[in-house]
Structure formats: structure tokens, C-alpha cells
Design an enzyme around this catalytic site. Sequence first.
Site, PDB file in Angstrom:
ATOM      1  N   SER A 205      -3.538  -0.615   8.945  1.00  0.00           N
ATOM      2  CA  SER A 205      -4.566  -0.916   7.957  1.00  0.00           C
ATOM      3  C   SER A 205      -5.921  -0.319   8.368  1.00  0.00           C
ATOM      4  CB  SER A 205      -4.631  -2.437   7.766  1.00  0.00           C
ATOM      5  OG  SER A 205      -5.433  -2.793   6.677  1.00  0.00           O
ATOM      6  N   ASP A 422       1.511   0.174  -1.870  1.00  0.00           N
ATOM      7  CA  ASP A 422       0.631  -0.573  -0.960  1.00  0.00           C
ATOM      8  C   ASP A 422      -0.623  -0.972  -1.733  1.00  0.00           C
ATOM      9  OD1 ASP A 422      -1.336  -1.261   0.975  1.00  0.00           O
ATOM     10  OD2 ASP A 422      -0.373  -0.010   2.488  1.00  0.00           O
ATOM     11  N   HIS A 451       2.106  -3.815   2.589  1.00  0.00           N
ATOM     12  CA  HIS A 451       1.056  -3.146   3.343  1.00  0.00           C
ATOM     13  C   HIS A 451       1.405  -3.192   4.827  1.00  0.00           C
ATOM     14  CE1 HIS A 451      -2.885  -1.949   4.698  1.00  0.00           C
ATOM     15  NE2 HIS A 451      -3.178  -3.136   5.185  1.00  0.00           N
TER      16      HIS A 451
END
Length: 504
Positions: A205, A422, A451
Amino acid sequence: MTAAVTAGLLAAGMAVAPGAQASTPPPGFTPAPVVWGPCTASALVSAGAECGFVEVPLDHDDPMGTTIRLAVSRVVHTTPESQGVMLVNPGGPGGSGLTLALLGGAVPNGAGASYDWIGFDPRGVGSSEPALSCIPDYAGFNRPDYQPEAGTEQAWLDLSTSYADACAADGGELLDHLKSIDTVRDMDLIRAALGQEQINYYGFSYGTYLGQVYSTLYPDRVRRIVMDGVVDVRNIWYEANLNQDVAFERNIGAFFDWIAKYDSVYELGATGDEVEALYYTVQDQLRAAPAEGIGPSEWNDLFLSAGYNVLAYPGIAQAFSAYVNNGDVSAIVDAYGFDPAAPDDNGYAIYLAVQCTDLEWPQDYDQVRADNERVDAEAPFETWANAWFNGPCSFWPAKAGTPVEVDGSGVDSALLLSETFDGATPFDGALNARELFPNAVLVEGVGGYTHSASLSGVACTDTIVADYLATGALPERKPESDVSDVQCDPLPQPDPTVPAPAGS
């Protein structure tokens, strides 16, 4: 990047031109070697991990000035030969990474065993010193309605201002030194403190943003790098949040469709449209009469993790069903997840400190309102929740910087991972990173909604990760642009009709 889950640049006076490198520690500052000792987190203790601190300058442009301490953890390699250190970052910004020293055990075929896995709490986070906290119970119960038409706009503006003011009072000088570039330079000092010429890196991320910037500034220091859930560096960070709102609208629709597929389990509607209508009906009921502190905003927040990860589906659906069908208020209170006995806003405070200062947030609230009204017309599920989550940025009391222009051409290899849908870091960001890193390979979890899903048991993806870490080998890169190089299955949506394995 929103209230329920926070999956995101330059210090003032430090301009880095495109392609420029800053491949040495600050002049006059050499970090001391880490003094390793016992950890306190039970999971780290059980794994035999070691913990310590790395001292770094508060202001990297004033290396002889005040210093701060970064908490680090280590699980050492267990093979005869070491492949060096593997720094890991979980994202956020604001995520604590100490327990990610355990990540090597999740890599298939023992491919993680030849690395020293290094977790760390970025500056201001968790066990690092000092750590930032502003209003610990800010995310508590009975919050104002996110929707401005409810007449709560001024209440949220007041709350946003008060939070920014509280951070100014608590953060002091630290607040001006919490940009991504500060953490990237810290990462290189961690490398130096570990006595390494190069690092390996695994970022999730927002951690992929750190990886992209580190690779730009220190390409000669990068050995192998894995980036999962790839940030689009073209949208730092205001536009990224607006883009997320649209992506989460799609993803929450997929969740409602999943609930409808299992109507025999949850009894919430036989079609996704019926489930969605029920979601908004209940939200309106809670708007009129909150249930033990759960009003329309808390109701929205407890659904958000379904937009991030399909593994969150059953728990949220069960709470939804228990409340609608059985009047079980405790189910939604538990799903909201706020602990009034131990409130903690450290992750949120650092999230804002980074998001608000990597690049200046719009200071004109009229612009913010107009942009969110425009997006809300298309994506009502999360737009205003996200707007107010980031609300303090319009009043943030620290100086903003300028993002580094990412250039990954100096890196010999990189592995990029993303699922097609995502929500937190839309797939375009991974495609853009593939262009910026000409020696990278992009693996796509086709049709997936999760994600940062690597090392979650999908054999196709995880085997590629393992092979890369073991040998440096990557699948062949395709000659076309704007395509993924390898297509794998995504993390599968759960089936609540199948009993969970014993002991799970």
C-alpha cells in the site's frame, strides 16, 4: 484512505530534480549500530525476534541537531547463507511495522528464510520516539453525520480545525518533519545502522510509495523490491482520495452482490440492489435514532473494510444480518471496533501528518466542497466520509513539501503486484509504476477486489514472490505498455456455506 482502514516528497528546502540521487547519509551523521535486545510484543517474542532503535536526525537537513529514535525489529535468517536484510512496511501512512519482521515465514517454499526480516515503526509511529497523538478518542461514537445535507458541515469543519490545532500542540517541531521523504531518508539510515550496502524491500500500500521514492533517490542501494497494492505517484494525495471514492463505490457494490448471492445465509436481499437499498434504509434509521452510539457515520465506517479485502465480507455481513434480523446492537458496535477504554489515534495522526504535507492540500474549503459534491454524485458511499477523514488537512499547521518525481530506471528488478479492482490503490497506479520501472514485472490478480493480497495463499502470485526472493528470477516482461505481465487468480471471495477448517 478513510476512517475505518488506512491503507499513503520533500522536506522544505530540499529540492530533488527528476532523476537526481541522494545516495549518502546526511553529511556529518552516521547512525550507530543497532543494539538488539528483547521485544515486548508477544508475537515477536514467540518468534525469537530481536528489537532495538535507530537514532536519526529529526531534520535531515540539520544532521547535527535534535535526534529521534525509530523502533526496529529483526528475525534473522536461518539458512547457511544470507541474502541480506529485507525491510518491510505495511502502509498507512501511519502503520506500525514491527510485527512484519515475521513476514518471512509466510513466503512459500522457505524462500524467506535466507533474509534478515526488518520491521520498523516509521517516525512518529507506535514504539518510535516521540510518537504523535492528538485527540485519542477522535474516532469514537456519536460522530456527526458525514453528509453535509444533514446540516453537519460546520460541525465537521470545527472538528477538523480542533484536530489540526491539537496536533500542532502535541507535535511541535516533529510535525514539520513527517513527510514521506523523511521516512525514506530514515530507511537509508536504517540500512546504514544495519551495516548493509543494499537493502531488499517489501512494501504494501503506502509502503509502495516509500519504495518508489527510495528507488528514485537510492537506486544503487536497492537489491530486490516487491511492491503490493501500488500507489499512483501522479496523485499525491488529494486526487488519490477522490479516485478512491469512485473505486470504493464499485467495490461496495461487489460486496452487496456477494451478500445477495448468499441470501440463504444472511437474509438481507436476493439482489445486490436490494441489499444496497437495505444498507441505506438502515443508515437513515440510525440517522433518526442512533443505536448505542452507532449513527449514520459509524454505520458507514464499519462497512468500509469490505471495500479493501474480500476476507472481511463474512464478518461485516454477519453483523449486518444480526442487527437487521435480530436487533442485535452489540454486533454492529463490535464491528465498528472502537475501544473507549483504550482510544488511540496515533495511526490517524501520522496518516494526516504525511497526507497533509507531502504536497499542499487545498486550503480553500469551497474547492474541497465542490470537488466532493462532484464525486459524491457518482460515488455516495464513501465520498463525504473520506472528505471529513481528511478534513484537518485544510487547516494543517505544518509546512508542505513537493513530491519527488519518481524514476525507477536505475533499479535492476522489481516485482509489482495488484488486483484488478483494488479500491485503495486503483490498478492504474500499478500500470504507471510498471512504466516508471522499466525492469519491473507486474502480476495482476485478475478480477480481484482485494488490496495488497500477496502471501495470502494464492499459489500463482505467492510462487512468483517466492521465486523472486529465492533467486531474483522474474517472469518475462511483455513488450506492450499498459498491460500486466502475468495474470493470476485473485484472492477468492469466501463461501460462508462451507464450514471453516478445524482450528482456523
